[in-house]
Design a protein around this motif. Structure first.
Motif, PDB file in Angstrom:
ATOM      1  N   GLY A  38      40.402  41.794  43.870  1.00  0.00           N
ATOM      2  CA  GLY A  38      40.264  42.881  42.909  1.00  0.00           C
ATOM      3  C   GLY A  38      40.177  44.235  43.584  1.00  0.00           C
ATOM      4  N   PRO A  39      40.094  45.300  42.796  1.00  0.00           N
ATOM      5  CA  PRO A  39      40.102  46.662  43.347  1.00  0.00           C
ATOM      6  C   PRO A  39      38.727  47.221  43.710  1.00  0.00           C
ATOM      7  N   ARG A  40      37.648  46.477  43.481  1.00  0.00           N
ATOM      8  CA  ARG A  40      36.298  47.027  43.628  1.00  0.00           C
ATOM      9  C   ARG A  40      35.876  47.290  45.061  1.00  0.00           C
ATOM     10  N   TRP A  41      36.341  46.519  45.996  1.00  0.00           N
ATOM     11  CA  TRP A  41      35.824  46.578  47.359  1.00  0.00           C
ATOM     12  C   TRP A  41      36.865  47.128  48.326  1.00  0.00           C
ATOM     13  N   LYS A  42      36.388  47.594  49.428  1.00  0.00           N
ATOM     14  CA  LYS A  42      37.276  48.014  50.507  1.00  0.00           C
ATOM     15  C   LYS A  42      37.409  46.812  51.449  1.00  0.00           C
ATOM     16  N   TRP A  43      38.415  46.012  51.214  1.00  0.00           N
ATOM     17  CA  TRP A  43      38.587  44.753  51.922  1.00  0.00           C
ATOM     18  C   TRP A  43      39.182  44.958  53.307  1.00  0.00           C
TER      19      TRP A  43
END
Length: 69
Positions: free
Chosen positions: A61-66
């Motif tokens: 998903g877009p929530r974290w800076k992976w």
């Protein structure tokens, strides 16, 4: 099973999340892990590499800076 791809959200505390794509050459699976090795995880079988990567992207998903490891 060998790990083909591994992403980590960069948080080493309780909010740590990891997503793995694994294969044995014939079968593919994606694992989403929360809370590190002793936390909860969910594993989903996939019919191939492309579908495993699509599922891994969705689970990140877009929530974290992976970060890819």
């Amino acid at each position: 099973m060998r790990v083909e791809q591994h992403w980590w959200n960069g948080d080493s505390r309780l909010a740590r999340r990891d997503v793995y794509v694994r294969t044995d050459g014939e079968t593919w699976e994606v694992e989403a892990q929360m809370g590190g090795p002793s936390g909860k995880s969910k594993v989903q079988q996939c019919p191939g590499r492309a579908s495993a990567l699509i599922l891994a992207d969705a689970w990140r998903g877009p929530r974290w800076k992976w970060r890819q490891l």
